[in-house]
Every structure is written in structure tokens, then in C-alpha cells.
Design an enzyme around this catalytic site. Structure first.
Site, short mmCIF file in Angstrom:
data_model
loop_
_atom_site.label_atom_id
_atom_site.label_comp_id
_atom_site.label_asym_id
_atom_site.label_seq_id
_atom_site.Cartn_x
_atom_site.Cartn_y
_atom_site.Cartn_z
NE ARG A 142 -3.84 0.13 2.00
CZ ARG A 142 -4.46 -0.79 2.90
NH1 ARG A 142 -4.42 -0.86 4.17
NH2 ARG A 142 -5.37 -1.68 2.09
CE1 TYR A 143 0.63 4.54 4.44
CE2 TYR A 143 0.58 2.30 5.08
CZ TYR A 143 0.01 3.46 5.23
OH TYR A 143 -0.90 3.66 6.08
NE ARG A 146 5.81 2.68 5.02
CZ ARG A 146 5.09 3.75 5.34
NH1 ARG A 146 4.52 3.77 6.71
NH2 ARG A 146 5.16 4.72 4.54
CB CYS A 155 -4.07 -15.60 16.88
SG CYS A 155 -4.12 -14.25 15.69
CB CYS A 159 -8.26 -9.74 19.59
SG CYS A 159 -6.77 -9.75 20.10
CB CYS A 162 -9.26 -9.99 14.96
SG CYS A 162 -7.69 -10.12 13.70
NE ARG A 164 -4.04 -8.33 8.34
CZ ARG A 164 -2.87 -7.74 9.15
NH1 ARG A 164 -2.66 -8.25 10.04
NH2 ARG A 164 -2.49 -6.59 8.70
CG ASP A 325 -9.36 -1.13 11.57
OD1 ASP A 325 -9.16 0.27 11.57
OD2 ASP A 325 -8.30 -1.97 11.63
CG ASP A 362 -5.55 1.24 8.81
OD1 ASP A 362 -4.99 1.75 7.95
OD2 ASP A 362 -4.60 0.49 9.50
CE LYS A 369 -0.63 1.27 10.37
NZ LYS A 369 -0.48 0.62 9.15
#
Length: 488
Positions: A142-143, A146, A155, A159, A162, A164, A325, A362, A369
Site C-alpha cells: 500500500r505504501y 512498505r 493466533c 481478539c 480483530c 483480519r 476498525d 486506518d 493510517k
């Protein structure tokens, strides 16, 4: 039960930390006692990450025997089992206060009926559109400099907020290196503009050692890659995984690794978590933290100050404060943006700059961000800007070395700062100004502590009165007594 098991560290939400003289208690939270279910487990098993993973809470059937739920809640979370994984290691589960249905650790890890709601209709499976920015499967570019790699769907703890979820819902998987893994590395090797690679997932520290080594070795060997960031919550949810010195050595040997971890609440910073963060630091890897702003977990100033101070004590730098998000099932965690700005306002000036994260949203559509902060730039002219500090003080700041071009005009307030007729507007009741006045009063009436060799504080030389010269009285000389010789 040994001494470390008896330390509770549990701070009920209804009883916040005691404050003294306007500052929060500085002692770090302790490790909570083990849940009674695991109280008799030998230490060598409790400290083994494999035992922790094998005994993780993974079903509603297990939850209902450990925590209190209404029948309606049990039915709802039973339906949610098929939509999003549940896994809570015994270590992290033991951080929960079982008597508090709104416990901040419970809210992050235990399935809630609120996940079934989508009242705004705004929740999305891929709110950041990461999949649309994937030139090869698993790699988001995206950047310009990066790239992010999704290396696993596994995981240590899932969470409930999350971003994702769509990736972690995959069942099964291969320990072997896949063609998609090779494509991700090849893409980075072929794109010399990429300097920073985020190895994420899931949690990359759940990868088999051979597969993790594949990514670390190959990325470290690419000359234009300067930084390899490991995005992991292992120090928070399963620190026992990092008791393995071989794993820490593997991370350190890459030479380019930074650790991005994820503490959301002060009670997560236990002695175990602190010790593994120290081990990572001692092995030469910087450790930064991402915190997500979560309603009911950390959306108040006192909790956030305690968290940031606790992170500084264990030398973990607060890096980002993420606005939650708009991911499917997480709407009940989302606060207003104004709540985030309110918290940042309460951190700046009251906490070392080292402890203030950048508050970011985000953005949707892959916008990345976007930092948000309170407005410290109040006004501006061709000559100067008016800035506000955390106290509310307004100051004129002239950035360029040039004469003032403003035409002299009778004016007041902020306008007078822009005109240059005043340099500061101080709010009434400033504690700092009161402290200055007390210091000046001491200098006027008492002998000051020497600061610059002449007995005066250098900032107060002109204001301080010249000390009067007092002559010491001459000592009185008594006549010597007359001594007579014996026998005269």
C-alpha cells in the site's frame, strides 16, 4: 500454590487505582492468581507454551463452566462459534476477574452476543481493503516503501475486534513452505523501493520454526530491506512462547527485526510479559506497542495513562493508538473519534513524550493510517503562528528570522499575538505560573541556593535584591587569668 500465584493484580473496574496528589499509583500490576481450574498444574507445565496452547479454552461448552452467562447469552455465543474462532490460553484467561461481566480482559477474548449486531450497517469483512492491494496472495503493498505479509492464520488468542477475522477463520494449514510464501519473498526482492516489511498474520510467532526461519533469513538477505517488523501479541497472551531462548536467538540473528506487540490494558503487563519484553530488548530488538481504543476496555483517560506509564516502565515504546476498525462483529467496541482526541489531550503534557502514541484512523478504501490530534495550531499570519500548549497557554511563535510586516493596529486577544504586540496569553490559575511566583518569593526573602557561583539563580539575577553586607561582631577578648607561683 507458590508466591507468584498468590499475587492477584486484579483491579476491578468499579474500584479504580487510588490517586495521590493528582498522580496515579506507579506500581506495576502483578500477576493474577491462576484460575482454580489450573491451580494444581505443576510449574513446568504452566510455563510450557505447548501445554498452554493444548489447554486453551476453545468452546462455549468450556466457557459456561468457567464464567457466568445468561441462557440467552449462551445461545447467542453458541451460534457465533461457527463465525469466528475462540482460543484463550489458561495464562491469559486467568487475567479475567470471573465476577466481573465487564472485565476488560474478558471483553477482548470471550465471545459476546454483541458480535451479532451491525446496527450501523457499516461493518465490513475487509474494512481496510487489504485484499485489493495484494499483487501476490498474502502480500499487501500500500505504501511506497512498505509491504505487509500475512504469513499464517493462527493466533495464540483470537481478539474479538480483530481486523483480519476473514484470514484467521481458515481452518487447518500447512507447516511446509508454500508457493505463495515464495511469491511474497520474490515480490519484495524484485521491488527495491520496499525498505520495511511487516511480517504478520495471524501471529507469525505461531509459525513452525522452519517456516519462520524461511521468512527471516530470506528477508534479511535482501539488501534493500532495512527493517523486518514482527507483528505479534505473544508477549501479551502467551509469554511462555518466548521463554524459548532458541526462538529469541532466531529473531535476533536476522539483525533487522523490530517487535510490534499489542498491549491494550495495564493488567496485561504482568511480570511474565515484562520479562519476555526485557529478553527481546536484551537480544537487540526494539519493542514498540500498538494499542486499539476499545469501548469498555481502555476508553478512559486514567486507564490509558496507567497503560502508557506501565509500557515505559518495561521499556516498550507506545507507538500507535488505533481507532477500532469497522470490522464485522466489532461495532460494540468502537468509540467516537472525539473520545480518542479527548484521551490524547489528556496524555500530552501530563506524560513524557516517549509515552504518547500517535492516534490514527486506518481509513477505508485502503487510504492507510491517518494521524489525528487535538488542534495545537490556533491561528497564523505571514509573520507568525499562534500555538496552544496542554495548559491552554497561547503563544506567538515566529518561525522565520525576518522583520514584522504587520501594520500596527490596536487589537486584543489572539489578534494581538499575530500583530506582535503581545507574545503570550496565559490562562488564569496556571499551576506552573503559581510555582514561578513561589520561587520568586523565596528568592526575594531568603538566601537562594547557589546556582551559578554568585549565590543567585541565573534566571533571577535582575529581580533578586542585592544581599545586604552584614559585618560580623568582633569577638570579645577576655583578660588572661593571673597565675600565681606556688609557694610565693
Amino acid at each position: 500454590m507458590n508466591e507468584s500465584e498468590e499475587r492477584t493484580g486484579i483491579i476491578p473496574r468499579s474500584a479504580p487505582r487510588a490517586a495521590t496528589a493528582g498522580t496515579e499509583e506507579e506500581e506495576p500490576p502483578g500477576k493474577p492468581k491462576r484460575h482454580p481450574l489450573w491451580r494444581t498444574v505443576p510449574d513446568h507445565k504452566w510455563n510450557d507454551w505447548r501445554w498452554q496452547s493444548q489447554n486453551a479454552i476453545r468452546s462455549v461448552r468450556q466457557l459456561r463452566d468457567l464464567l457466568t452467562f445468561s441462557p440467552e447469552e449462551l445461545e447467542a455465543i453458541g451460534e457465533l462459534e461457527a463465525h469466528y474462532k475462540l482460543a484463550i490460553p489458561p495464562y491469559y484467561f486467568s487475567l479475567i476477574d470471573p465476577k466481573d461481566t465487564k472485565d476488560p480482559i474478558r471483553l477482548q477474548s470471550v465471545t459476546s452476543p454483541l458480535e451479532m449486531r451491525n446496527e450501523s450497517g457499516y461493518e465490513l469483512d475487509d474494512p481496510l481493503e487489504e485484499d485489493k492491494d495484494m499483487p501476490v496472495p498474502g502480500l499487501t503493498h500500500r505504501y511506497p516503501d512498505r509491504a505487509l505479509l500475512v504469513t499464517t492464520h493462527v493466533c495464540t488468542m483470537y481478539c474479538r475486534f480483530c481486523t483480519r477475522k476473514r484470514a484467521t477463520m481458515v481452518r487447518g494449514g500447512w507447516d511446509a513452505i508454500s508457493r505463495d510464501d515464495e511469491r511474497m519473498v520474490e515480490y519484495i526482492r524484485d521491488h527495491s523501493e520496499i525498505r520495511d516489511v511487516i511480517v504478520s498474520g495471524g501471529d507469525p510467532l505461531t509459525l513452525p520454526v522452519g517456516k519462520l526461519k524461511f521468512f527471516l533469513d530470506n528477508l534479511a538477505d535482501i539488501p534493500h530491506v532495512d527493517v523486518i517488523r514482527i507483528g505479534t501479541r505473544v508477549p501479551v497472551t502467551l509469554p511462555q512462547k518466548l521463554y524459548d531462548q532458541e526462538l529469541i536467538d532466531l529473531l535476533a540473528d536476522a539483525g533487522k527485526v523490530w517487535i510490534q506487540t499489542h498491549f491494550n490494558h495495564p493488567r496485561e503487563i504482568t511480570p511474565e510479559a515484562a520479562s519476555v519484553c526485557k529478553a527481546l530488548l536484551c537480544a537487540g530488538m526494539p519493542v514498540n506497542n500498538h494499542t486499539v481504543l476499545l469501548k469498555g476496555v481502555n476508553d478512559d483517560l486514567e486507564t490509558m495513562r496507567c497503560l502508557m506509564r506501565a509500557l515505559l516502565r518495561i521499556k516498550v515504546r507506545p507507538y500507535y493508538l488505533f481507532h477500532c476498525d469497522p470490522v464485522t462483529g466489532a461495532g460494540h467496541f468502537r468509540t467516537s473519534v472525539w473520545k480518542g482526541l479527548e484521551i490524547v489531550e489528556g496524555l500530552r503534557g501530563h506524560l513524557s513524550g516517549l509515552g504518547i502514541p500517535t492516534y490514527v484512523v486506518d481509513s477505508p478504501h485502503g487510504g492507510g493510517k491517518i494521524p489525528l490530534m487535538p488542534n495545537y495550531l490556533v491561528s497564523a499570519s505571514d509573520d507568525a503562528v499562534v500555538l496552544r500548549n496542554y495548559e491552554g497557554m497561547l503563544v506567538r511563535y515566529q518561525a522565520e528570522d525576518k522583520p514584522n510586516t504587520a501594520k500596527a493596529t490596536s487589537t486584543r486577544g489572539v489578534s494581538s499575538l499575530l500583530q506582535g504586540t503581545q507574545s503570550v496569553l496565559m490562562p488564569q490559575g496556571s499551576e506552573r505560573m503559581a510555582r514561578r511566583r513561589r520561587t520568586l518569593a523565596v528568592l526575594k526573602h531568603e538566601e537562594p541556593v547557589p546556582k551559578n557561583g554568585n549565590g543567585l539563580h541565573p534566571d533571577k539575577i535582575e529581580q533578586a535584591p542585592r544581599p545586604k553586607r552584614v559585618r560580623a561582631p568582633k569577638p570579645r577578648v577576655e583578660p588572661a587569668p593571673q597565675i600565681l607561683a606556688v609557694g610565693t
